[in-house]
Write an enzyme that holds these catalytic residues in place. Structure first.
Site, PDB file in Angstrom:
ATOM      1  N   GLY A  71       0.714  -1.305  -0.154  1.00 31.81           N
ATOM      2  CA  GLY A  71      -0.275   0.319  -0.050  1.00 31.81           C
ATOM      3  C   GLY A  71       0.655   1.062   0.206  1.00 31.81           C
ATOM      4  N   THR A  72       0.383   2.578  -0.675  1.00 31.88           N
ATOM      5  CA  THR A  72       1.214   3.486  -0.935  1.00 31.88           C
ATOM      6  C   THR A  72       0.561   4.412  -0.297  1.00 31.88           C
ATOM      7  OG1 THR A  72      -0.082   4.377  -3.574  1.00 31.88           O
ATOM      8  CG2 THR A  72       2.470   2.485  -2.846  1.00 31.88           C
TER       9      THR A  72
ATOM     10  N   ASP B 142       0.317  -0.767  -4.495  1.00 35.73           N
ATOM     11  CA  ASP B 142      -1.029  -0.133  -4.535  1.00 35.73           C
ATOM     12  C   ASP B 142      -1.433   1.376  -4.297  1.00 35.73           C
ATOM     13  OD1 ASP B 142      -4.107  -0.600  -4.569  1.00 35.73           O
ATOM     14  OD2 ASP B 142      -3.920   1.039  -2.834  1.00 35.73           O
TER      15      ASP B 142
ATOM     16  N   TYR C 180      -3.889   9.994  -4.078  1.00 31.13           N
ATOM     17  CA  TYR C 180      -2.621   9.506  -3.250  1.00 31.13           C
ATOM     18  C   TYR C 180      -1.713  10.687  -4.239  1.00 31.13           C
ATOM     19  CZ  TYR C 180      -4.983   5.050  -2.131  1.00 31.13           C
ATOM     20  OH  TYR C 180      -5.268   3.990  -1.621  1.00 31.13           O
TER      21      TYR C 180
ATOM     22  N   LYS D 250      -6.233   4.565  -8.975  1.00 31.19           N
ATOM     23  CA  LYS D 250      -7.913   4.105  -9.604  1.00 31.19           C
ATOM     24  C   LYS D 250      -8.350   5.450  -9.286  1.00 31.19           C
ATOM     25  CE  LYS D 250      -7.216   1.884  -5.161  1.00 31.19           C
ATOM     26  NZ  LYS D 250      -5.660   2.608  -4.092  1.00 31.19           N
TER      27      LYS D 250
ATOM     28  N   HIS E 299     -12.254   4.005  -7.175  1.00 28.22           N
ATOM     29  CA  HIS E 299     -12.396   4.635  -5.940  1.00 28.22           C
ATOM     30  C   HIS E 299     -12.918   4.908  -5.680  1.00 28.22           C
ATOM     31  CE1 HIS E 299      -8.858   6.280  -3.533  1.00 28.22           C
ATOM     32  NE2 HIS E 299      -9.625   5.779  -3.336  1.00 28.22           N
TER      33      HIS E 299
ATOM     34  N   ALA F 202      -5.338  -3.976   6.070  1.00 32.14           N
ATOM     35  CA  ALA F 202      -5.738  -5.284   6.982  1.00 32.14           C
ATOM     36  C   ALA F 202      -4.851  -5.802   7.891  1.00 32.14           C
ATOM     37  CB  ALA F 202      -4.691  -5.890   5.932  1.00 32.14           C
TER      38      ALA F 202
HETATM   39  P1  NAP Z   1      -2.384  -0.349   6.924  1.00 31.15           P
HETATM   40  O1  NAP Z   1      -1.514  -1.689   5.127  1.00 31.15           O
HETATM   41  O2  NAP Z   1      -2.992  -1.418   7.170  1.00 31.15           O
HETATM   42  O3  NAP Z   1      -1.829   0.131   7.624  1.00 31.15           O
HETATM   43  C1  NAP Z   1      -0.281   0.519   7.183  1.00 31.15           C
HETATM   44  C2  NAP Z   1       0.128   1.494   9.263  1.00 31.15           C
HETATM   45  O4  NAP Z   1       0.692   0.098  10.062  1.00 31.15           O
HETATM   46  C3  NAP Z   1       1.271   2.182   8.816  1.00 31.15           C
HETATM   47  O5  NAP Z   1       1.046   3.256   9.963  1.00 31.15           O
HETATM   48  C4  NAP Z   1       2.225   1.576   8.901  1.00 31.15           C
HETATM   49  O6  NAP Z   1       3.638   2.132   9.850  1.00 31.15           O
HETATM   50  C5  NAP Z   1       2.037   0.063   9.962  1.00 31.15           C
HETATM   51  N1  NAP Z   1       2.697  -1.044   9.760  1.00 31.15           N
HETATM   52  C6  NAP Z   1       2.909  -1.760   8.559  1.00 31.15           C
HETATM   53  N2  NAP Z   1       4.199  -2.784   8.616  1.00 31.15           N
HETATM   54  C7  NAP Z   1       3.344  -2.653  10.276  1.00 31.15           C
HETATM   55  C8  NAP Z   1       4.619  -3.512  11.206  1.00 31.15           C
HETATM   56  N3  NAP Z   1       4.701  -5.117  10.556  1.00 31.15           N
HETATM   57  N4  NAP Z   1       3.999  -3.506  12.637  1.00 31.15           N
HETATM   58  C9  NAP Z   1       3.319  -2.711  12.722  1.00 31.15           C
HETATM   59  N5  NAP Z   1       3.038  -1.583  12.392  1.00 31.15           N
HETATM   60  C10 NAP Z   1       2.924  -1.678  10.491  1.00 31.15           C
HETATM   61  O7  NAP Z   1      -3.497   0.720   5.965  1.00 31.15           O
HETATM   62  P2  NAP Z   1      -3.704   1.753   4.824  1.00 31.15           P
HETATM   63  O8  NAP Z   1      -2.652   2.300   4.336  1.00 31.15           O
HETATM   64  O9  NAP Z   1      -5.375   2.363   5.427  1.00 31.15           O
HETATM   65  O10 NAP Z   1      -4.241   0.456   3.692  1.00 31.15           O
HETATM   66  C11 NAP Z   1      -3.317  -0.585   3.247  1.00 31.15           C
HETATM   67  C12 NAP Z   1      -3.299   0.711   1.971  1.00 31.15           C
HETATM   68  O11 NAP Z   1      -4.098   0.095   1.287  1.00 31.15           O
HETATM   69  C13 NAP Z   1      -2.777   1.923   1.543  1.00 31.15           C
HETATM   70  O12 NAP Z   1      -1.795   2.239   1.931  1.00 31.15           O
HETATM   71  C14 NAP Z   1      -3.668   2.003  -0.120  1.00 31.15           C
HETATM   72  O13 NAP Z   1      -2.776   2.280  -0.803  1.00 31.15           O
HETATM   73  C15 NAP Z   1      -4.806   0.873  -0.197  1.00 31.15           C
HETATM   74  N6  NAP Z   1      -5.754   1.554   0.469  1.00 31.15           N
HETATM   75  C16 NAP Z   1      -6.887   1.788  -0.489  1.00 31.15           C
HETATM   76  C17 NAP Z   1      -8.721   2.807  -0.154  1.00 31.15           C
HETATM   77  C18 NAP Z   1      -9.357   2.490  -0.521  1.00 31.15           C
HETATM   78  O14 NAP Z   1     -10.130   3.704  -1.033  1.00 31.15           O
HETATM   79  N7  NAP Z   1      -9.347   1.776  -2.021  1.00 31.15           N
HETATM   80  C19 NAP Z   1      -8.494   3.265   1.743  1.00 31.15           C
HETATM   81  C20 NAP Z   1      -7.819   2.996   2.365  1.00 31.15           C
HETATM   82  C21 NAP Z   1      -6.388   2.505   2.184  1.00 31.15           C
HETATM   83  P3  NAP Z   1       4.941   2.702   8.964  1.00 31.15           P
HETATM   84  O15 NAP Z   1       4.916   2.776   7.132  1.00 31.15           O
HETATM   85  O16 NAP Z   1       5.557   3.153  10.223  1.00 31.15           O
HETATM   86  O17 NAP Z   1       4.903   0.393   8.803  1.00 31.15           O
END
Ligand code: NAP
Length: 333
Positions: free
Chosen positions: A20-21, A48, A53, A82, A115, A216
């Protein structure tokens, strides 16, 4: 370690784990470039992102640097972008994709998603607002937008097309659309042990649509539109106990949980150690009992909510407006 892939309903392959980015706006854009390069070195091939973004230039640069140093070829990479709501009018869809491609310096994306099922007034503003600060919506039906998405696939600018943040009724509107040429290959939604989306997953599987999990890992409460008050997924005692038993981290278990139920998982990290850690999810297996226990954590709890109604980045507001808009279009949910 080699990453497993899932075959999409149009025949293309999608790696089951993606980087994720999206990051809070205070994070420097150069961090994403470093993260993507590190992730390619570790073995990630799925990235992604989205027009929204505002990081596609940096991601494109990272991919090209890794192509230039011989680490990967373009065809090894699976890149998702997206379509933002302000480009829902059919005549804007291709233009929007071309803008992303120009920033990326790529000739195609592997996957292009709608999106959100919510059209916004076209224009420069990501969140067009009226004088009272209310979002201005557009009236275009996302089924018409879908026809323009199909043309992006036909033009070869997107290998596959899909949707994001669609519920079952919204998916059904596309699937039942007269003259449908291509089904969505995937639906990307918030999904984790606290919101396991089991009914939507079952429906998607029945339609040969892949469910992709965002947040996730429980996302990041530092993000402008993520709830600050919910329990932190990675601190969950049950998740931690399963992780300890397998000598893994809670993040690895949360990702492995998705892969074992046939869900493609996205994990965002810009930290080299955690980028590596999140990739180490293919060399262990959760037991059926672990899977049942993790299923039992479901509480239909969303991290992505409208925490600050006046916030210009209030994505939760968009989701709740989807319902209103569908009703206005004569398709109540
Ligand atoms: P996520 O992947 O659930 O969590 C990211 C957070 O967890 C960051 O703060 C990261 O910090 C931390 N993290 C990562 N690996 C870890 C580990 N092993 N241990 C502890 N903490 C950890 O959340 P997200 O970024 O919201 O979702 C993932 C991706 O999904 C997004 O980046 C985006 O590409 C996509 N997305 C899509 C939508 C949509 O509407 N389609 C909405 C939201 C997100 P660090 O970077 O400091 O490791």
């Amino acid at each position: 370690m080699k990453l497993c892939s899932v075959k999409l309903n149009d025949g293309f392959l999608m790696p089951m784990l993606g980087l994720g980015t999206s990051a809070p706006s205070k994070v420097a854009k150069s961090d994403v470039e470093e993260a993507v390069m590190k992730a390619i070195d570790v073995g990630y091939r799925h990235f992604d992102s989205a027009y929204f973004y505002l990081n596609e230039e940096e991601i494109g640069r990272a991919i090209w640097k890794k192509i230039a140093d011989g680490s990967v070829k373009r065809e090894d990479i699976f890149y998702t972008s997206k379509l933002w709501g302000t480009f829902f009018r059919p005549e804007l869809v291709l233009t929007s994709l071309e803008t992303s491609l120009r920033k990326l310096q790529l000739s195609y994306v592997d996957l292009y998603l709608i999106h959100f099922p919510v059209p916004l007034k076209p224009g420069e503003e990501l969140f067009p607002k009226d004088r009272n600060g209310e979002l201005i919506f557009d009236t275009v039906d996302f089924c018409t937008t879908w026809e323009a998405m199909e043309r992006c696939k036909d033009a070869g600018l997107a290998k596959s097309i899909g949707v994001s943040n669609f519920n079952r009724k919204q998916l059904e509107r596309i699937l039942n659309k007269p003259g449908l040429k291509y089904k969505p290959v995937c639906n990307q939604v918030e999904c984790h042990p606290y919101l396991n989306q089991s009914k939507l997953l079952e429906f998607c599987k029945s339609q040969d649509i892949v469910l992709t999990a965002y947040a996730a890992l429980g996302s990041n409460s530092g993000k402008e539109w993520v709830s600050k008050n919910n329990p932190v997924l990675l601190e969950d005692p049950v998740l931690n106990a399963i992780a300890a038993r397998h000598r893994r981290t809670p993040a690895q278990v949360a990702l492995r949980y998705q892969l074992q139920r046939g869900v493609v998982a996205l994990a965002k990290s810009f930290n080299p150690k955690r980028i590596q850690e999140n990739f180490q999810v293919l060399d262990f297996q959760l037991t059926p009992e672990d899977m049942d226990t993790l299923d039992g954590l479901n509480r239909n709890m969303r991290y992505f909510v409208d925490t600050v109604p006046a916030d210009p980045l209030a994505l939760g507001a968009l989701m709740s407006c989807a319902q209103t808009l569908l009703a206005l279009q004569g398709h109540p949910m």
